[in-house]
Design a protein around this motif. Structure first.
Motif, PDB file in Angstrom:
ATOM      1  N   ARG A   7     -26.666   1.694 -82.843  1.00  0.00           N
ATOM      2  CA  ARG A   7     -27.111   0.303 -82.867  1.00  0.00           C
ATOM      3  C   ARG A   7     -28.630   0.214 -82.655  1.00  0.00           C
ATOM      4  O   ARG A   7     -29.313  -0.554 -83.292  1.00  0.00           O
ATOM      5  CB  ARG A   7     -26.390  -0.496 -81.776  1.00  0.00           C
ATOM      6  CG  ARG A   7     -24.870  -0.410 -81.879  1.00  0.00           C
ATOM      7  CD  ARG A   7     -24.383  -0.995 -83.218  1.00  0.00           C
ATOM      8  NE  ARG A   7     -22.926  -0.959 -83.247  1.00  0.00           N
ATOM      9  CZ  ARG A   7     -22.215   0.022 -83.768  1.00  0.00           C
ATOM     10  NH1 ARG A   7     -22.808   1.066 -84.306  1.00  0.00           N
ATOM     11  NH2 ARG A   7     -20.901  -0.025 -83.753  1.00  0.00           N
ATOM     12  N   VAL A 205     -15.378  -2.366 -75.876  1.00  0.00           N
ATOM     13  CA  VAL A 205     -16.609  -2.755 -76.555  1.00  0.00           C
ATOM     14  C   VAL A 205     -17.482  -1.513 -76.694  1.00  0.00           C
ATOM     15  O   VAL A 205     -17.296  -0.532 -75.972  1.00  0.00           O
ATOM     16  CB  VAL A 205     -17.336  -3.874 -75.766  1.00  0.00           C
ATOM     17  CG1 VAL A 205     -17.914  -3.333 -74.456  1.00  0.00           C
ATOM     18  CG2 VAL A 205     -18.408  -4.553 -76.602  1.00  0.00           C
ATOM     19  N   ASP A 206     -18.437  -1.553 -77.637  1.00  0.00           N
ATOM     20  CA  ASP A 206     -19.328  -0.406 -77.821  1.00  0.00           C
ATOM     21  C   ASP A 206     -20.620  -0.630 -77.049  1.00  0.00           C
ATOM     22  O   ASP A 206     -20.684  -1.472 -76.152  1.00  0.00           O
ATOM     23  CB  ASP A 206     -19.577  -0.163 -79.312  1.00  0.00           C
ATOM     24  CG  ASP A 206     -20.352  -1.299 -79.959  1.00  0.00           C
ATOM     25  OD1 ASP A 206     -20.538  -2.357 -79.304  1.00  0.00           O
ATOM     26  OD2 ASP A 206     -20.773  -1.145 -81.116  1.00  0.00           O
ATOM     27  N   HIS A 211     -22.366  -7.516 -78.616  1.00  0.00           N
ATOM     28  CA  HIS A 211     -21.013  -7.561 -79.180  1.00  0.00           C
ATOM     29  C   HIS A 211     -20.014  -8.126 -78.178  1.00  0.00           C
ATOM     30  O   HIS A 211     -20.100  -7.865 -76.980  1.00  0.00           O
ATOM     31  CB  HIS A 211     -20.549  -6.157 -79.590  1.00  0.00           C
ATOM     32  CG  HIS A 211     -21.130  -5.700 -80.884  1.00  0.00           C
ATOM     33  ND1 HIS A 211     -20.976  -4.411 -81.359  1.00  0.00           N
ATOM     34  CD2 HIS A 211     -21.859  -6.353 -81.820  1.00  0.00           C
ATOM     35  CE1 HIS A 211     -21.599  -4.292 -82.522  1.00  0.00           C
ATOM     36  NE2 HIS A 211     -22.142  -5.451 -82.815  1.00  0.00           N
ATOM     37  N   ALA A 214     -13.298  -6.440 -78.019  1.00  0.00           N
ATOM     38  CA  ALA A 214     -12.101  -6.595 -78.847  1.00  0.00           C
ATOM     39  C   ALA A 214     -10.881  -6.180 -78.039  1.00  0.00           C
ATOM     40  O   ALA A 214     -10.955  -5.299 -77.173  1.00  0.00           O
ATOM     41  CB  ALA A 214     -12.216  -5.738 -80.100  1.00  0.00           C
ATOM     42  N   SER A 219      -5.913  -4.566 -82.206  1.00  0.00           N
ATOM     43  CA  SER A 219      -6.429  -3.460 -83.005  1.00  0.00           C
ATOM     44  C   SER A 219      -5.266  -2.757 -83.695  1.00  0.00           C
ATOM     45  O   SER A 219      -4.096  -3.083 -83.474  1.00  0.00           O
ATOM     46  CB  SER A 219      -7.211  -2.485 -82.116  1.00  0.00           C
ATOM     47  OG  SER A 219      -8.304  -3.144 -81.510  1.00  0.00           O
ATOM     48  N   SER A 236     -11.074   1.340 -83.661  1.00  0.00           N
ATOM     49  CA  SER A 236     -12.013   0.319 -83.223  1.00  0.00           C
ATOM     50  C   SER A 236     -12.290  -0.680 -84.343  1.00  0.00           C
ATOM     51  O   SER A 236     -12.628  -0.293 -85.463  1.00  0.00           O
ATOM     52  CB  SER A 236     -13.318   0.968 -82.773  1.00  0.00           C
ATOM     53  OG  SER A 236     -14.317  -0.007 -82.556  1.00  0.00           O
ATOM     54  N   THR A 237     -12.155  -1.947 -84.038  1.00  0.00           N
ATOM     55  CA  THR A 237     -12.505  -2.995 -85.015  1.00  0.00           C
ATOM     56  C   THR A 237     -13.991  -3.314 -84.966  1.00  0.00           C
ATOM     57  O   THR A 237     -14.495  -4.037 -85.818  1.00  0.00           O
ATOM     58  CB  THR A 237     -11.705  -4.276 -84.733  1.00  0.00           C
ATOM     59  OG1 THR A 237     -12.017  -4.752 -83.406  1.00  0.00           O
ATOM     60  CG2 THR A 237     -10.209  -4.014 -84.844  1.00  0.00           C
ATOM     61  N   ILE A 238     -14.680  -2.774 -83.968  1.00  0.00           N
ATOM     62  CA  ILE A 238     -16.126  -3.004 -83.827  1.00  0.00           C
ATOM     63  C   ILE A 238     -16.915  -1.937 -84.562  1.00  0.00           C
ATOM     64  O   ILE A 238     -18.035  -2.175 -85.018  1.00  0.00           O
ATOM     65  CB  ILE A 238     -16.512  -3.006 -82.330  1.00  0.00           C
ATOM     66  CG1 ILE A 238     -15.709  -4.064 -81.572  1.00  0.00           C
ATOM     67  CG2 ILE A 238     -17.997  -3.248 -82.138  1.00  0.00           C
ATOM     68  CD1 ILE A 238     -15.864  -3.991 -80.076  1.00  0.00           C
TER      69      ILE A 238
END
Length: 659
Positions: A7, A205-206, A211, A214, A219, A236-238
């Motif tokens: 990120r 979360v990442d 963010h 989730a 998931s 992971s949906t993130i």
């Protein structure tokens, strides 16, 4: 987002593009300063303890094998942007701590994020109202344990062990166990506890603090519960980046666990070693949904982690003490898992500590058993007809001088013979039950017996209260060859009736659920004797009138058995084999059909020698500290790693096993 950039890296690229556009418009272009490189091993630095009271103190711990510079690092919370802090040291040594006070305070309900000087997220912890009072700490291993809220005492600058509960909450037994940042960006959770844990409302979360978390249940695949000793995986949906983090939070918003990896560290995966308990390292092969392979590069690669050490030992051999090299080494069975406890092992006796008149060479310490009513006592059998009551002194197991400073000799019924005493266990009545495979005065003939001794009996020699002789059941051992006679009862474990009935064990004699009332003279449990000949367990009810009931034979899947124990912590019967089977311990359970079957097999810690390790015992859970309890091994040949090694002449090794 498989194989994504970090990120921070994406943000830097976008900012650079905007800057370049503006400079081109005005006709000006100047060099921009490069972001500071992240120090090697930064992903091994973990938030280890935090308090939101008094000075709002934070502790970091380095799980890696090399020191890490934290110069220029920053922190943020829920309400302020990254700020510089003043650590107790600018470098964290391997296995070391640093502390600092938050520059702007920490709230009753808050989050703490640590960044490198280049802006990469190192670790993060979140807590709900008052859950960091007096402190919130990792328990079950500094830097590697799961988070426990409202721990009892602060331990800043030192191990969290003294502030952690003796048994951590069920939710804190759930760990992030493996993560991959390629393909489906999959996260694996492992439940090291003895009961299922509901995770339907948990989130993840990442490392991008913008963010939103989730939910695991939304998931794919969806999961709402994780069974005891089981795994859950989800994608992971993130998305997870090449260098990133994953943070797991419970339904109240408290962090359960976290993992961070440097570039490439989760490709093919970032895995805990040992499985469920250790530090992270980059794997050679992803093993999502099953036990970690722990065959990766280790060290301070993208995943991190550190190896174990063999500690203690040394000393010169005493007169007559003669270590013996191991024999009969075989291969480790397929499917064997890495040791689940700590990586370090300590040599836990004095050199040549068990020399006796019938065994002056100092060898032959075999069976081991903790006293379930008093975990500070370890019983040991030497197969030259000696029994020891051991207690800890300065980290070593030594004979209890109040019982006997030199051990007590044991005899067969009537005071005769010299039992080839290999295994022992503590019965429900507190008496010591010892197996013998021969009479050493007639060692070409088998004498497979179980003897009951009262440890409160006085004198230097003990004779049995009761004795049960099963020799006739094993004609294959009666060949006139002393080596065949030496392959009889090697270990024995007492198993409570309450466990057998609660788990639905089917009585082989009736074909129905085991009912202890059918056997009124047998006491409160059955005895499982391990046969060295073929690795089978033989189940007996030992009656108070000197008779016994044979319940049949159980296959362990092992070529041989050297010790047997019932571990109330894991609720399993453990069959141990030495180097003959690759130094392994098979944990056995009652399956859905009511039969006793192998559940999982572990090998010894990697730092231990491959010897005739004939004894194995796990301390009761009442002795748990920081999520672990003691495990002890005995080397029958006191050989260790051979002449001139620190282990030469030593019989006992001490490590840790999860609670």
């Amino acid at each position: 987002m498989p194989t994504s950039h970090s990120r921070a890296g994406v943000a830097s690229v976008c900012a650079a593009a905007l800057t370049l556009s503006g400079l081109l418009t005005t006709g000006m272009l100047s060099a921009q300063p490069a972001a500071a490189a992240d120090p090697s091993g930064y992903q091994n630095v973990r938030i280890n303890e935090v308090t939101s009271s008094d000075n709002d103190t934070v502790e970091l711990y380095n799980t890696g094998s090399t020191a890490v510079s934290i110069s220029g690092w920053k922190m943020s919370d829920d309400s302020f942007s990254p700020q510089s802090f003043s650590p107790s040291s600018s470098t964290i040594p391997s296995g070391g701590f640093i502390t600092f006070n938050s520059p702007k305070g920490l709230g009753d309900s808050d989050k703490l994020v640590i960044y490198t000087s280049g802006g990469t997220v190192v670790d993060r912890v979140d807590w709900a109202t008052d859950k960091a009072k007096p402190t919130m700490a990792r328990c079950g291993g500094d830097g590697t344990g799961a988070w426990v809220t409202t721990a009892s005492a602060t331990t800043f600058g030192a191990s969290n062990a003294s502030g952690c509960p003796s048994s951590v909450p069920a939710a804190s037994r759930v760990r992030i166990n493996e993560v991959t940042s390629n393909d489906s960006d999959t996260v694996e959770l492992y439940n090291g506890g003895t009961s299922a844990v509901s995770i339907g409302s948990w989130k993840y979360v990442d490392n991008d603090t913008s963010h939103s978390a989730a939910s695991i249940s939304s998931s794919s695949p969806s999961a709402t519960s994780i069974p005891a000793g089981g795994y859950v995986t989800f994608n992971s949906t993130i998305g997870l980046g090449d260098n990133d983090s994953v943070l797991l939070v419970d339904s109240s918003g408290n962090t359960v666990d976290s993992a961070t990896w440097a570039t490439g560290g989760a490709n093919p995966s970032d895995e805990r070693c040992a499985n469920g308990t250790g530090a992270f390292r980059t794997a050679t092969t992803a093993t999502l949904g099953s036990v970690n392979s722990c065959s990766g590069s280790g060290g301070d690669d993208g995943g991190g982690g550190q190896g174990g050490q063999l500690l203690g030992g040394g000393g010169s051999l005493t007169s007559g003490c003669t270590p013996e090299a191991p024999s009969g080494t075989g291969s480790t069975p397929a499917g064997t898992l890495a040791w689940p406890g700590g990586l370090d092992v300590t040599i836990a006796d004095n050199v040549c500590a068990f020399t006796t008149s019938t065994g002056p060479e100092g060898r032959d310490l075999s069976g081991l058993a903790f006293d379930p009513a008093n975990p500070s006592v370890l019983w040991a059998a030497k197969n030259k007809n000696w029994l020891y009551k051991l207690v800890k002194s300065n980290g070593k197991w030594i004979p209890d001088a109040t019982w006997s400073a030199t051990g007590k000799q044991i005899r067969f019924a009537g005071g005769s013979g010299e039992p080839d005493s290999e295994g022992l266990t503590v019965g429900g009545n507190g008496h010591i039950y010892v197996t013998s495979e021969r009479d050493n005065t007639k060692n070409t003939a088998p004498k497979d017996t179980i003897m009951e001794f009262d440890p409160a009996a006085t004198g230097s020699t003990l004779t049995p209260v009761h004795q049960w002789d099963m020799t006739s059941q094993f004609p294959q051992l009666n060949t006139g060859d002393k080596d065949d006679a030496n392959l009889g009862f090697e270990g024995v474990g007492y198993v409570p009736d309450s466990w057998l009935t609660a788990n639905g064990w089917i009585d082989p004699l009736t074909g129905a659920a085991y009912n202890p009332a059918n056997y009124p003279l047998h006491g409160s449990g059955l005895f499982f004797a391990g046969l060295e000949w073929d690795g089978t367990l033989h189940v007996y009810g030992l009656n108070s009138d000197g008779t016994f009931t044979t319940f049949g034979t159980i296959a362990t899947g092992k070529a041989s058995v050297m010790d047997v124990t019932f571990d109330a912590g894991t609720q399993r019967i453990v069959a141990t084999c030495d180097n003959t089977c690759g130094e392994t311990h098979t944990f056995m359970k009652v399956n859905a059909g009511g039969a006793l079957v192998p559940d999982v097999t572990y090998t010894n810690p990697a730092v231990m020698p491959t010897d005739n390790m004939e004894g194995f015992a796990i301390a009761p859970t009442s002795s748990c500290v920081n999520g672990f309890r003691e495990a002890v091994w005995s080397d029958d040949g006191v050989y260790g790693f051979g002449s001139a090694s620190s282990s030469y002449g030593h019989a006992l090794y001490s490590g840790t096993f999860p609670c």
